[in-house]
Each structure stands twice: as C-alpha cells, then as structure tokens.
Design an enzyme around this catalytic site. Structure first.
Site, PDB file in Angstrom:
ATOM      1  N   GLU A 299      -5.648   7.306  -0.805  1.00  0.00           N
ATOM      2  CA  GLU A 299      -5.676   6.071  -0.016  1.00  0.00           C
ATOM      3  C   GLU A 299      -6.425   4.968  -0.766  1.00  0.00           C
ATOM      4  O   GLU A 299      -5.987   3.811  -0.778  1.00  0.00           O
ATOM      5  CB  GLU A 299      -6.335   6.334   1.342  1.00  0.00           C
ATOM      6  CG  GLU A 299      -5.537   7.238   2.266  1.00  0.00           C
ATOM      7  CD  GLU A 299      -4.152   6.676   2.541  1.00  0.00           C
ATOM      8  OE1 GLU A 299      -4.022   5.464   2.771  1.00  0.00           O
ATOM      9  OE2 GLU A 299      -3.190   7.468   2.529  1.00  0.00           O
TER      10      GLU A 299
ATOM     11  N   HIS B 225       1.601   4.455  -2.998  1.00  0.00           N
ATOM     12  CA  HIS B 225       1.689   5.924  -2.957  1.00  0.00           C
ATOM     13  C   HIS B 225       2.889   6.413  -3.764  1.00  0.00           C
ATOM     14  O   HIS B 225       2.803   7.426  -4.462  1.00  0.00           O
ATOM     15  CB  HIS B 225       1.812   6.400  -1.506  1.00  0.00           C
ATOM     16  CG  HIS B 225       0.545   6.292  -0.714  1.00  0.00           C
ATOM     17  ND1 HIS B 225      -0.620   6.896  -1.108  1.00  0.00           N
ATOM     18  CD2 HIS B 225       0.260   5.651   0.455  1.00  0.00           C
ATOM     19  CE1 HIS B 225      -1.572   6.644  -0.225  1.00  0.00           C
ATOM     20  NE2 HIS B 225      -1.073   5.883   0.731  1.00  0.00           N
TER      21      HIS B 225
ATOM     22  N   ASP C  65      -4.746   1.452  -2.029  1.00  0.00           N
ATOM     23  CA  ASP C  65      -5.358   0.143  -1.725  1.00  0.00           C
ATOM     24  C   ASP C  65      -5.590  -0.642  -3.008  1.00  0.00           C
ATOM     25  O   ASP C  65      -5.319  -1.860  -3.067  1.00  0.00           O
ATOM     26  CB  ASP C  65      -6.689   0.350  -1.000  1.00  0.00           C
ATOM     27  CG  ASP C  65      -6.510   0.776   0.450  1.00  0.00           C
ATOM     28  OD1 ASP C  65      -5.380   0.648   0.972  1.00  0.00           O
ATOM     29  OD2 ASP C  65      -7.491   1.238   1.058  1.00  0.00           O
TER      30      ASP C  65
ATOM     31  N   HIS D 206       0.834  -1.201   0.000  1.00  0.00           N
ATOM     32  CA  HIS D 206       0.000   0.000   0.000  1.00  0.00           C
ATOM     33  C   HIS D 206       0.872   1.255   0.000  1.00  0.00           C
ATOM     34  O   HIS D 206       0.630   2.192  -0.778  1.00  0.00           O
ATOM     35  CB  HIS D 206      -0.915  -0.011   1.224  1.00  0.00           C
ATOM     36  CG  HIS D 206      -1.618   1.288   1.485  1.00  0.00           C
ATOM     37  ND1 HIS D 206      -2.858   1.582   0.979  1.00  0.00           N
ATOM     38  CD2 HIS D 206      -1.229   2.379   2.203  1.00  0.00           C
ATOM     39  CE1 HIS D 206      -3.214   2.802   1.364  1.00  0.00           C
ATOM     40  NE2 HIS D 206      -2.242   3.308   2.112  1.00  0.00           N
ATOM     41  N   GLU D 207       1.899   1.287   0.858  1.00  0.00           N
ATOM     42  CA  GLU D 207       2.789   2.456   0.925  1.00  0.00           C
ATOM     43  C   GLU D 207       3.557   2.633  -0.386  1.00  0.00           C
ATOM     44  O   GLU D 207       3.757   3.761  -0.854  1.00  0.00           O
ATOM     45  CB  GLU D 207       3.759   2.311   2.097  1.00  0.00           C
ATOM     46  CG  GLU D 207       3.093   2.281   3.459  1.00  0.00           C
ATOM     47  CD  GLU D 207       2.320   3.548   3.750  1.00  0.00           C
ATOM     48  OE1 GLU D 207       2.741   4.634   3.301  1.00  0.00           O
ATOM     49  OE2 GLU D 207       1.263   3.462   4.407  1.00  0.00           O
TER      50      GLU D 207
END
Length: 643
Positions: free
Chosen positions: A362, A288, A366, A284-285
C-alpha cells in the site's frame, strides 16, 4: 503416548482468543478517545469525527459479543465431540435416503449440507443485527430485508451448484494421488482459482450487482489517459451500483493479460466530487498492477497453498490425530478440517506476515501515485474516503500492526507528504559502537542481501522463506529426532574454547566439514545466542533457530554435498566460498545446486564480530534470486527415466 492434538488445539484457540481480546480492548480504548490525532486536526471535521467514533464503538461492542459466542461454540464443538457425532448422523441420513453410505463423496456432501444449514442458522442473527441495526443506525445500510434474503438465497444456490463437484474432485484426487498428492491438489486448486477469477466478474458478480459502462465525460477521459500512459491494457470501465446495498465506497480492477477492467463504485464517484481525487485513487490501484503486487500476492498464495497441502500429506494417515478428535475412521474431508485446526498457530503467523507485506504494498502504491503527480489529490481522496466511510480515526498501534492489511490514514498521509530525499538521509551509515563485554565469539547483526533487489520481489521471497520454515517446524513434530553420533555432538559449554580470531575461523571451517547447513552440527560457542543470520530470502535472529532450520532442511534431502572451496581473511572480516548440491526427497526428486560465499565480520582486536547495524553475517548465492525456486519445482532426470 500419543500427542494430545485436541488439547493443544483447544489450548491455542483459547490463548489466541484472550490475546486478540486484549488487542480489541486496547483498540476499544483508542476508539473512545475524544480528540483527533494531531495530524488530522483541522483536516477531519469534528462532526465527522464524532460520527466515526460512534460507529467504530458500536462495531467494537458487537465484535466483543460475536467473538465470545464464537469461541464458546467452537470450544463446545471440539470438547463434546460434535464433529464425529455429526459425521455419523450424516452417514445415517445418506443410508436413510437409500443412497450408498459407504460412498465417501455422498457421505461428505451430506455432512457439508448439514454444516451449511447450521452455519446459516447461527450466523443469521449476527448478520441481521450488523446490517439492519448497526449499519442502518449510522446511515450505511441501503438494502431491504427482501434484498438481504434474496442475496442469501443466491449464495446458497451457488454453493449447492459449485460445491459438490469441487468437493468430489478433491476427494478423488486424495484417493488416487499417491506420492504426488500435494502436487495434484495444488494443481487443481491453481486451475480452480484461475477459472473462478475469470468467471466471477462475468457470471457471478452480476447476479448481485448491476455493472454499467462509465458514461463518456471528463472522468472517463482522464482514467483512460492515465491507463494509456502506463500501458495498462484497459478494455472496459464499469460503474457498479454499490449504493443499492451500502454507502461504503471502493474501486478495484481485474482481468488477465491484455483484458483488464476497472470497476468504480457509484458511491466513490458521489463522495469524491473532485474528479482528480477519483483519478488519484485509480492511480493508486494501477500502482499495484505496475509494481506487480497482484502477481506477487497470487504467487505467494500459491506457495502457501502448496505448503499447506504438503503438510496435509504428512498427517493424513495419522491414526492418533483422528482418534484425538474422536474419529474411529479417517475421512478425507475431516482430515483436511482437522489439519487446518492443527496448523492454526502457523496460520496466525502467516496472516500476520501477509498483513506486513500488504501494508508495504500500500505504501508503494501510494508512492507510485505520488510520482505521477497525484500526491495532493490522493491525500484529499483518502481523507474523503476516511470521512465518508466513518473509518476509525484513532487506532491502537498493537491492534493495527496485528490486524490491518492497510496502514492507518495518519501513516499513509505522513508517507505521501514525506520529502523524497528522506530515504537517502536514512540510508547513511550509522556510527560504530563498541561491543559490550558480554559478546561472545561471533555476534552478527545483519541485513538480508535481498535488500538490493525490488521490495516486492523481496517480500515474496521472504514470505516463501518463512512459509518453508514453518512447514519444516510442522514436519519435525511428526518426525522422530535421531540421536546424534558422539563425533557430531555440539559443544555445549565454553570450557577450553579459545576465543581468538584464528580459533573462531578454525571452528567455522570444521563446521563446514560437517556440512552444518544440512545437519545443524555447528560449534555453538563460536556464535552469540541471539546471532542474526541472513540470506537472499530473509533474515532472522537466534542461534537455536538456525540450528533447528538446518536440521529440518537436512531431513528433506536424500543426498547432499557441501564443500568449502576457498577461505579469505581481511582486516575486519573473513569470507568462506562454498559449493552446494543436493537431491530433495520430494516425489519429483528436484536437484538443487548453487555456489556462493558467506561473510563474517570480526573485531580486528579481539576476533569478535562487532554488534552494529553495518556488521553482517550474510550468505550470498551466485544464482538469480528466483532460480532456486525454479529448481525446486523442476523434476529431475531420474523421475523422467523412471516414468
């Protein structure tokens, strides 16, 4: 009569306190619900839910008290003239110490030292209660009172070490900046942010936490394999001892270019016993990073910073502004503080917009992890983190929409579990509806042409667009409104105005002849009051708002030229092609130039635009989306020749 700045600031502060208290009350009621949200039934244990509910209610009650004390103190400081009094006292202290009281840098540092001491004294009881009562009661606090005060002492020392040179530099820039002040201030803050982003993880963060390399093993191999597959330039992988202070968990990454680092809290590894869950959180990070969210957020912050400094330059010499707050002089730091107070309404709107963008990011991160095959592991990891951090399970929709930078767990799980083809179903055209009888000559309901680009880029464009609009509104407060010439007056009533399609098209052509994009002079009867306007940066609803934005934009121009080069009529729409160029009245005199066209969709029978989702009134620019932003920051040839 001078504008009552102080009264306006106080009024909005109190209004926002009651508005946010209303949202807090709604959230408090949601926290008291004794049942889990239906999507979480059977997923979150009842024992964890009761603990999370008790923790959230305790924090909510504490928040009510803290906010009440804060608004009372802030109101008292402004109403009783504490700021100007404290400024004079700090000047007397400088003179008492045998220093030059006329030196604004020394005077300002004395003022800030007093403010820091006062803030520490006021905040200390709340920090102690939050840490050693609420956090300890629910099993999160792990630090001793000695560690608490040691961290506070380190923070004060860092402020004393870093604060004076930064403040001195800002004052010096304002004193010497001249017409390029906003650029110099922004450039300094930009360079400072890069330096702090580089030094913080290397020099500052280790003062408070211990960073150790993640031991060799299956978890490290999986993370490194994931980073390699995404071409993420991972150089170091750390574990931080977050458990020495709290049981809360987290993970983050930092670094520039090819020197990236990932940091895992030791509590995250302890709570997510399944290594796939930790890897899913990292995926997930990394999403980004891969989707450029960090870069877009950084650019957005820089744009907002520049706009803030630009707004400050408009009011820094306003004698009425300083006198309204009780100052008979115009100190630079005080000017910045007062300006921040006057733009509080805009800051609330900007923060709300940033939260909207953050929640979008976000969801995208995801979805990125889901595409990598971590859907189940990510859901499990999010649920585990929600349980272990005792996060609120029930949230009020108004409260979360206004405050949350991350979507609630229920929404994130629903998005992850959503079938991939649902987006295709939702994109199908809606059936047409006949317009109501109250529709006037042009009624538009459109989407921005930026819909075709990446969501991240469009989010940044929209943020910059709305920031520019807010700056124009702020500037208009200090700009006298010129009276329009009789020939340029807008028709205010609909008497005698024909409503056929040919008449409406003729009115639009006349508006082009008046360069309505930069003057705001357009035929009001040709538009519905709640008409929606769209361009590559964003869209909004409201004819009056469009007129105001055009007027504000025109006030920033020295010269402009706008010509309608071609007009095309089709069965259900007309297209006006145009060419536009201008010189902006910034110190570096940037030149903007673009061609494009605007679509107008009409009802073939009545000449009116149909009010459905697919009917649009949209500007299209024949330039890349970011090209105009580059033009804004590019000095014109005139500037270089003058230099």
């Amino acid at each position: 009569m001078a504008f009552p700045y102080l009264e306006a600031v106080l009024g909005f502060m109190i209004f926002m306190y009651f508005f946010e208290t209303y949202l807090d009350i709604r959230q408090h009621a949601a926290l008291k619900l004794t049942n889990l949200p239906k999507p979480l039934e059977g997923v979150i244990s009842q024992e964890k839910f009761e603990r999370a509910r008790a923790y959230s209610i305790d924090k909510s009650c504490f928040h009510f008290i803290h906010e009440a004390v804060t608004i009372l103190m802030d109101t008292a400081i402004l109403c009783f003239g504490i700021l100007p009094w404290f400024w004079k006292v700090s000047g007397n202290l400088v003179a008492y110490l045998g220093l030059d009281a006329e030196n604004e840098i020394m005077h300002t540092l004395s003022f800030l030292a007093g403010v820091m001491i006062w803030s520490q004294i006021i905040d200390l009881p709340f920090s102690l209660y939050s840490t050693f009562v609420i956090e300890a009661r629910h099993g999160f606090n792990k630090q001793t009172i000695w560690l608490f005060f040691r961290d506070m002492f380190k923070g004060i020392c860092l402020s004393i070490l870093l604060g004076p040179p930064i403040v001195a530099a800002i004052i010096f820039i304002v004193q010497k900046g001249g017409p390029y002040l906003a650029i110099y201030l922004w450039a300094f803050m930009f360079a400072l942010s890069l330096v702090m982003m580089t030094l913080y993880p290397i020099l500052i963060a280790p003062l408070f936490n211990k960073f150790t390399p993640l031991p060799d093993g299956e978890l490290r191999e999986k993370i490194e394999k994931l980073a390699t597959s995404l071409k993420f330039p991972l150089k170091k992988l750390f574990v931080v001892d977050g458990s020495t202070r709290s049981s809360h968990s987290n993970a983050y990454m930092y670094g520039f270019f090819n020197n990236k680092r990932i940091v895992l809290y030791d509590t995250l590894i302890q709570q997510c016993t399944n290594e796939e869950e930790v890897v899913a959180v990292i995926a997930h990070e990394l999403g980004h990073w891969k989707l450029n969210h960090t870069m877009y957020s950084f650019i957005a912050v820089q744009i907002l910073t520049f706009l803030q400094f630009g707004g400050y330059t408009l009011v820094r010499n306003s004698k009425d502004l300083f006198e309204s707050f009780g100052f008979d002089t115009q100190p630079i730091l005080i000017g910045l503080i007062i300006f921040q107070h006057t733009v509080i309404p805009l800051q609330h709107l900007v923060n709300f917009g940033l939260n909207l963008v953050s929640r979008t990011f976000e969801f995208q991160a995801d979805a990125f992890a889901k595409k990598l095959g971590y859907a189940k592991a990510l859901c499990a990891g999010l649920i585990k983190l929600q349980e272990e951090n005792l996060s609120a399970m029930n949230t009020d929709p108004w409260y979360s929409a206004y405050h949350y930078s991350h979507p609630p767990l229920v929404e994130r799980l629903a998005a992850i579990e959503e079938p991939d083809n649902k987006a295709e179903i939702s994109s199908l055209p809606l059936p047409r509806r006949r317009p109501s009888r109250g529709v006037r000559d042009i009624r538009c309901d459109g989407r921005s042409p930026s819909d075709g680009g990446s969501k991240s880029e469009n989010a940044v464009l929209r943020l910059a667009w709305y920031g520019s609009e807010l700056l124009g509104v702020a500037a208009s407060v200090f700009r006298p409104s010129p009276s329009a010439a009789p020939s340029e007056e807008l028709r205010a009533d609909g008497l005698g105005f024909a409503t056929g399609r040919a008449e409406v098209a003729g009115a639009i052509k006349e508006d082009f002849a008046r360069s309505y994009f930069v003057t705001g002079n357009l035929t009001l009867e040709a538009y519905e009051d709640d008409c929606e306007f769209a361009d590559p940066a964003g869209s909004f609803r409201g004819l009056r708002r469009f007129k105001r934005n055009c007027t504000n934009f025109g006030s920033l121009l020295e010269k402009s030229s706008m010509k309608l080069t071609k007009w095309e009529d089709f069965e259900d729409k007309s297209i006006g092609h145009w060419r536009f160029s201008c010189i902006m009245s910034f110190p570096w005199r940037p030149i903007l130039s673009a061609t494009g066209y605007t679509e107008y969709y009409f009802d073939a029978q009545s000449g009116r635009v149909i009010h459905v989702v697919l009917c649009r009134h949209v500007e299209h620019w024949n330039v890349p989306k970011m090209a105009l932003f580059k033009q804004i920051f590019r000095p014109s040839r005139w500037v270089w020749e003058k230099r």
